[in-house]
Each structure stands twice: as C-alpha cells, then as structure tokens.
Design a protein around this motif. Structure first.
Motif, PDB file in Angstrom:
ATOM      1  N   HIS A  34       0.731  -1.186  -0.018  1.00 46.00           N
ATOM      2  CA  HIS A  34       0.108  -0.166   0.112  1.00 46.00           C
ATOM      3  C   HIS A  34       0.614   1.450  -0.095  1.00 46.00           C
ATOM      4  O   HIS A  34       0.530   2.431  -0.330  1.00 46.00           O
ATOM      5  N   ARG A  35       2.297   0.921   0.298  1.00 47.21           N
ATOM      6  CA  ARG A  35       2.870   2.447   0.638  1.00 47.21           C
ATOM      7  C   ARG A  35       3.601   2.578  -1.052  1.00 47.21           C
ATOM      8  O   ARG A  35       4.218   3.594  -1.230  1.00 47.21           O
ATOM      9  N   GLU A  36       3.573   1.532  -1.592  1.00 53.41           N
ATOM     10  CA  GLU A  36       4.113   1.703  -3.042  1.00 53.41           C
ATOM     11  C   GLU A  36       2.917   2.304  -3.879  1.00 53.41           C
ATOM     12  O   GLU A  36       2.200   1.748  -4.564  1.00 53.41           O
ATOM     13  N   PHE A  37       3.210   3.538  -4.110  1.00 53.75           N
ATOM     14  CA  PHE A  37       1.995   4.316  -4.621  1.00 53.75           C
ATOM     15  C   PHE A  37       2.709   5.503  -5.488  1.00 53.75           C
ATOM     16  O   PHE A  37       3.439   6.199  -4.841  1.00 53.75           O
ATOM     17  N   PHE A  38       2.376   5.609  -6.694  1.00 54.41           N
ATOM     18  CA  PHE A  38       2.840   6.785  -7.438  1.00 54.41           C
ATOM     19  C   PHE A  38       1.928   7.406  -8.223  1.00 54.41           C
ATOM     20  O   PHE A  38       1.250   6.996  -8.996  1.00 54.41           O
ATOM     21  N   ARG A  39       2.222   8.741  -8.312  1.00 52.54           N
ATOM     22  CA  ARG A  39       1.217   9.538  -8.909  1.00 52.54           C
ATOM     23  C   ARG A  39       2.135  10.166 -10.094  1.00 52.54           C
ATOM     24  O   ARG A  39       3.187  11.240  -9.987  1.00 52.54           O
ATOM     25  N   CYS A  40       1.746   9.639 -11.297  1.00 53.44           N
ATOM     26  CA  CYS A  40       2.809  10.246 -12.559  1.00 53.44           C
ATOM     27  C   CYS A  40       2.058  11.441 -13.194  1.00 53.44           C
ATOM     28  O   CYS A  40       0.791  11.322 -13.484  1.00 53.44           O
ATOM     29  N   ALA A  41       2.571  12.674 -13.369  1.00 52.56           N
ATOM     30  CA  ALA A  41       1.881  13.789 -14.104  1.00 52.56           C
ATOM     31  C   ALA A  41       1.978  13.379 -15.685  1.00 52.56           C
ATOM     32  O   ALA A  41       2.810  12.589 -16.078  1.00 52.56           O
ATOM     33  N   VAL A  86       6.687   6.669 -16.157  1.00 57.89           N
ATOM     34  CA  VAL A  86       7.171   8.029 -16.568  1.00 57.89           C
ATOM     35  C   VAL A  86       7.667   7.744 -18.062  1.00 57.89           C
ATOM     36  O   VAL A  86       7.040   8.726 -19.008  1.00 57.89           O
ATOM     37  N   ARG A  87       8.278   6.958 -18.531  1.00 55.66           N
ATOM     38  CA  ARG A  87       8.460   6.744 -19.956  1.00 55.66           C
ATOM     39  C   ARG A  87       7.283   6.448 -20.405  1.00 55.66           C
ATOM     40  O   ARG A  87       7.188   7.067 -21.832  1.00 55.66           O
ATOM     41  N   GLY A  88       6.288   6.042 -20.099  1.00 56.85           N
ATOM     42  CA  GLY A  88       5.034   5.654 -20.670  1.00 56.85           C
ATOM     43  C   GLY A  88       4.388   6.826 -21.054  1.00 56.85           C
ATOM     44  O   GLY A  88       3.873   7.172 -21.956  1.00 56.85           O
ATOM     45  N   SER A  89       4.689   7.700 -19.971  1.00 58.43           N
ATOM     46  CA  SER A  89       3.759   8.988 -19.875  1.00 58.43           C
ATOM     47  C   SER A  89       4.195   9.859 -21.218  1.00 58.43           C
ATOM     48  O   SER A  89       3.541  10.390 -21.881  1.00 58.43           O
ATOM     49  N   GLY A 131       3.304   0.137 -24.242  1.00 59.06           N
ATOM     50  CA  GLY A 131       4.267  -0.579 -25.062  1.00 59.06           C
ATOM     51  C   GLY A 131       5.802   0.294 -24.727  1.00 59.06           C
ATOM     52  O   GLY A 131       6.740  -0.457 -24.260  1.00 59.06           O
ATOM     53  N   ALA A 132       5.734   1.383 -24.318  1.00 52.47           N
ATOM     54  CA  ALA A 132       7.074   2.235 -23.898  1.00 52.47           C
ATOM     55  C   ALA A 132       7.418   1.657 -22.304  1.00 52.47           C
ATOM     56  O   ALA A 132       8.784   1.575 -22.171  1.00 52.47           O
ATOM     57  N   MET A 133       6.534   1.139 -21.540  1.00 50.77           N
ATOM     58  CA  MET A 133       6.774   0.822 -20.121  1.00 50.77           C
ATOM     59  C   MET A 133       7.520  -0.455 -20.674  1.00 50.77           C
ATOM     60  O   MET A 133       8.715  -0.580 -19.976  1.00 50.77           O
ATOM     61  N   ALA A 134       6.964  -1.562 -21.212  1.00 43.65           N
ATOM     62  CA  ALA A 134       7.550  -2.749 -21.412  1.00 43.65           C
ATOM     63  C   ALA A 134       9.015  -2.612 -22.171  1.00 43.65           C
ATOM     64  O   ALA A 134       9.772  -3.332 -21.650  1.00 43.65           O
ATOM     65  N   GLY A 135       9.102  -1.815 -23.215  1.00 44.69           N
ATOM     66  CA  GLY A 135      10.422  -1.785 -23.849  1.00 44.69           C
ATOM     67  C   GLY A 135      11.212  -1.102 -22.951  1.00 44.69           C
ATOM     68  O   GLY A 135      12.407  -1.594 -22.724  1.00 44.69           O
ATOM     69  N   TYR A 136      11.015  -0.129 -21.819  1.00 43.79           N
ATOM     70  CA  TYR A 136      11.895   0.654 -21.131  1.00 43.79           C
ATOM     71  C   TYR A 136      12.273  -0.636 -20.109  1.00 43.79           C
ATOM     72  O   TYR A 136      13.505  -0.802 -19.704  1.00 43.79           O
ATOM     73  N   LEU A 137      11.456  -1.145 -19.490  1.00 48.74           N
ATOM     74  CA  LEU A 137      11.841  -2.513 -18.502  1.00 48.74           C
ATOM     75  C   LEU A 137      12.873  -3.449 -19.156  1.00 48.74           C
ATOM     76  O   LEU A 137      13.721  -3.731 -18.559  1.00 48.74           O
ATOM     77  N   VAL A 138      12.600  -4.021 -20.384  1.00 43.48           N
ATOM     78  CA  VAL A 138      13.285  -4.829 -20.992  1.00 43.48           C
ATOM     79  C   VAL A 138      14.878  -4.218 -21.316  1.00 43.48           C
ATOM     80  O   VAL A 138      15.819  -4.806 -21.018  1.00 43.48           O
ATOM     81  N   HIS A 139      14.847  -3.072 -21.701  1.00 44.22           N
ATOM     82  CA  HIS A 139      16.077  -2.234 -21.971  1.00 44.22           C
ATOM     83  C   HIS A 139      17.095  -2.367 -20.789  1.00 44.22           C
ATOM     84  O   HIS A 139      18.167  -2.256 -20.889  1.00 44.22           O
TER      85      HIS A 139
END
Lengths: 304, 304
Positions: A215-222, A265-268, A241-249
C-alpha cells in the motif's frame, strides 16, 4: 531478454475537430510495438491483418525492428475502426467497427515470440489474451490492457486474465466501471486484490496512478502537458508499450517498484508524442534527444 | 507583515451521499482565513454576517487568531448556502442560496486590515473584490478567486480585477468557460495575458497547474490522494488561504516562482484536510505534524 506484444493491428479512420484522415495504421499492438521498439529491438508482434492491409504500414513496423513472423495474414478484410473526437479531446465516439479478420482469430505465437520474458497483452478480448499467454514458455512479467467492452461482456475471462498478469492498465472510467466505486484510490486497491501485483489507472491529460504490491508503493505520475492534442488515439497503447520496452532495455523483466515508477514516466512521455499527430506518425519519429528533453521537462515541472 | 482575507462568511447546509448537516460554518473567507491562520496569525477578516450567526462559529474563528474587527454584523439573516454532492464528489448541486446580508453589502476594511501586504480576495462578486482592494493601502501581493457565476454575469468587473491582482485562482471548468478553450494549458496562458502575473487552474482530485510570469515557469502540482472525500466544500478556499498564509509566514509578500511552487503545494495539502469532514471541522484541527507528514508523503508520491 525479449519482448512480445500481442493485440490488434487495424486500419483506422480518424476525425478530429481539426482534420480527418483515412486508412491509417492503428490497433493496440501496432502502437504498443512501435513504442516498445524505441527502447528495445526486436519486438515480437502477434496479431492479424487482412489482404487489404497497406504495405506501407507493414513496412513501417518492420523498419522499427518489429518482427512480423507472428503477424498472421488471412483472406479477409483487416480489422477496421473509425472514430471521431470532439471539442474536449477526451470525448471519443466510435463511428464504426468492422471486426473482419478479428472475428474468428485465435492468436498463434511464433517461435521467437514464445521465448519472450516480457509479455504485453495489448487491448483485445480477454480470451485472446489468455490464448496468447498459454503459448508463452517463460513469461517473467505480463502487462495487460483492457477496455469498457470487455468489462461489460467478458468479465469472467477478464478475472482469469487478472490472475495471471503482473500489471493491469486501464483508464479512470474503466476502473470505476469495473469496481463500482468513483474513488480512484479505492478502485486501484480493489483491482489489485483481483490478482495483479500492480495496477495503473490512466487519467488522460491528468497523468496516472501506479498502485504497487504494498500500500505504500503508490506513485502519482503527471502527464507531459500538451498545448494541443491533435489525435489521442493509441496514447494508452503507446504508454503500455513504452513501459515494457523500457523495462526490457533495463534488464528489469522482474521489475521492482523503482523500476516500475521509472517505466510509468517513460510511458507517459511516449503517450504525449503519440497525441501530436494522426496514427503512429509522431510516435514513429521520436528521437532519443526529444525523449530525454521531455523527461527533463517533466521532472522540472513537478519538482517542489 | 500582515494578511487580509475578504469574502463571504456563510451558514451552510450540506448533504453528501454519506451524511447531512445543517447550520455549518461556511463561506469563502471563513475557510480561507482558517487555512491561512495555520501559518500566520493574526489574519484580518473582512466579511458580513447577520444577527442569526451562531456564536460558536465566530468563537472558532477568533480561537484561530482571526481578527474579526472587519466582520460586520447587520440586522438581517446571514448568507445561507445549501448544497448536495453526488456519487462522484466532484459533482455538486446548489439547492438554495439566500444572499440576505450579502445583498447590499459593501466591504469595509478595518484599520489593521488596510495595512495588509498580502490580500486574499476570496470568492465574492468582482465588484466587492474591487471595493476591498480600493481600501488597501499597500498591497504587495493580491490573490483572487472567482466562480462560474461571475464569469457569466460580471465579466467586465472580473477583467478589472484581473488587472489589479498578482494571482488568479479558478477551477478547470471555470477556466474553460472563461477562455472558450478546452485545453487547460492554453486556457492558463490566455488568462495570464488578461493581467495577473500568475494563474492557478485547480483540477480537483487531480491537483493543479501554476502558470508563472514566464512560459517556462510552469508547475504541475499533484493533489494529496484521499481514499474518501467526505465533503469537498471549501477545499478551494482553503487552498487559497493556505497559500497566502504560507507566503506571509515566509516573508514572501513579493514571492518569486520558487516561493509560489512551495505555496501551491501547501495549498494542495491543506485542501486535502478540508475534504475529510464537514465544514471547517478537519481544517481547524490540523496539527503541524500531520501537515508535515502529508507534505512528505506527497513528495514521495511524485518522485521519480
């Protein structure tokens, strides 16, 4: 380390208050695969097209390092979506949907696809998401998108999907529809209890919430602010897609919460590019410098 | 360094999906003054009440270090607002408004009020905002709030106000109504050109945008996430008041952009407390530790 994106590949006709264009490259998997390819190549694509699918579109996908071995071509027309956006670009109306090749399609994952550790189940029926996943030999991290239609008519299958994924991504309206609450914080927590370790609720121009294991793992991305949103089609798919690509990279096929934050953040940022032109036109041309500039701008924008 | 808050002081009846309460302390200036008093005392209040105004409410204001010399009492009933909130707490319906004492009221700023450097023109008619400002001897920084009603019926006067203030605060719907654009980034820039050096567009549960003197001075503030919004009445007024109180407390009556960013965050945090109970009940009881905890949580929430 490899990356599979499964979902729809479509021909889109899109109308906005400013302009209109037909025969565009569309579909959840097309956007997600191109976005992922910005960070990691090759991307293994699983989808289906008809015999009317423009060669320019497949060429574009190939040019981005997307392996089309899993892109089935059948003797029928391609999946075709036509939609219109109104004043407030958050309001969209589907003018027509012709399933065509999608109607009886069952995803077949090709050999190099089956080995992928990072699996993106972009928006398609939960049944097809499960069929895809059944063919994956060693998924480490599975991301799934969904939409109002499946929440309406395929909630049982969607619950099955949720038992087998690590991250569910959906928008605010869908989250409220799925959980029956109007409070998004509560909605995120309810969704997480249904199975996935992580849930992202997208808020359009207002960004997104990431709910983590704890529950403490909570992120508010603009969201990266855009003065003009030209065509938001595919922004959510690009996000995924960007999220996944970033994580693999980053070698994070079993991402921790910090990895996840960075990925969101990369996805956003990637979604913001997609909104700036019809179809994948802007998305497909993002340069690393442009991307880093926006990332730095976003960081500065929220700092206090 | 001193701080004046002018606006309405009301008796509110509020109904939410969970509960209902009558004869509550309300009004833009009441919320703003209490919020400001958290950071700086005394707060000079300018407003008007009737002879039916509950003594418990004036006692509460006094107990927060709010100077009531400028709170006129007249032989009539107090301004009375009655409203209801629905499922999504962002949707509010006004059930009744009785102007009563407000009808013919002209703000009269008392002696210690006239000396204030920080002026908060909380929501009231633009005409009364101007009348207040005319009586201030040495304003350094003037913050004004407004609402849909004044944008509808008093836009000329509102434009006059905008020429004389340093910060305009309004919500997203009002910003779109005022500027005729659905893009909030564009709306903020248009509003800024009408006079105020700074504009804040509030986004309810999604936070706010701060537009500064320079186009590069742009801040995206997240809202502190609440799992339950009990009663959002006065959240915007608390935001305003907390900003002003924070700036005065820090000696920033001519705030630079960094001061402004920090102030917006304080406003956002304070608004979150207001939403947690009817009227000013939670707002009036916030402790410095509680406030600092939320500030730290928000910082952690948006970090990447």
């Amino acid at each position: 380390m490899s990356l599979l994106v499964a979902g729809t590949v479509a021909i889109d006709d899109v109308k906005t208050p400013q302009a209109e264009e037909k025969q565009l490259l569309g579909g959840s998997a097309a956007y997600a695969a191109i976005a992922a390819s910005f960070f990691h190549k090759p991307v293994e694509l699983v989808g289906v097209i008809g015999n009317d699918f423009p060669e320019a579109h497949t060429s574009l996908l190939e040019s981005k390092g997307i392996n089309l071995d899993g892109l089935e071509q059948v003797e029928d027309e391609s999946f075709h979506w036509s939609g219109e956006y109104f004043e407030n670009m958050n309001r969209r109306e589907t003018l027509s949907v012709s399933l065509n090749v999608l109607e009886n399609w069952q995803p077949k994952v090709h050999e190099t696809g089956r080995e992928a550790e990072m699996i993106v189940l972009a928006n398609m029926s939960p049944e097809n998401q499960l069929t895809t996943l059944d063919q994956c030999d060693s998924p480490h991290f599975v991301i799934a998108d969904t939409m109002d239609l499946w929440i309406d008519i395929a909630q049982d299958k969607l619950h099955e999907v949720m038992q087998r994924i690590d991250l569910l991504v959906l928008n605010d309206g869908e989250a409220m529809q799925f959980t029956g609450t109007n409070n998004l914080i509560e909605a995120g927590e309810i969704l997480q209890k249904k199975g996935p370790g992580h849930v992202i609720i997208k808020l359009g121009e207002h960004g997104s919430f990431l709910f983590g294991d704890d529950h403490r793992e909570f992120f508010r991305c603009a969201a990266y602010p855009l003065k003009e949103v030209f065509d938001p089609t595919g922004a959510g798919d690009s996000f995924l897609g960007a999220m996944a690509g970033y994580l693999v990279h980053h070698g994070a096929t079993k991402p921790n919460y910090e990895d996840m934050r960075q990925a969101v953040v990369r996805g956003s940022i990637m979604a913001s590019f997609t909104c700036e032109a019809f179809s994948t036109k802007r998305l497909a041309e993002v340069t690393p410098d442009e991307f880093e500039d926006r990332l730095a701008e976003l960081r500065e924008l929220i700092r206090f």
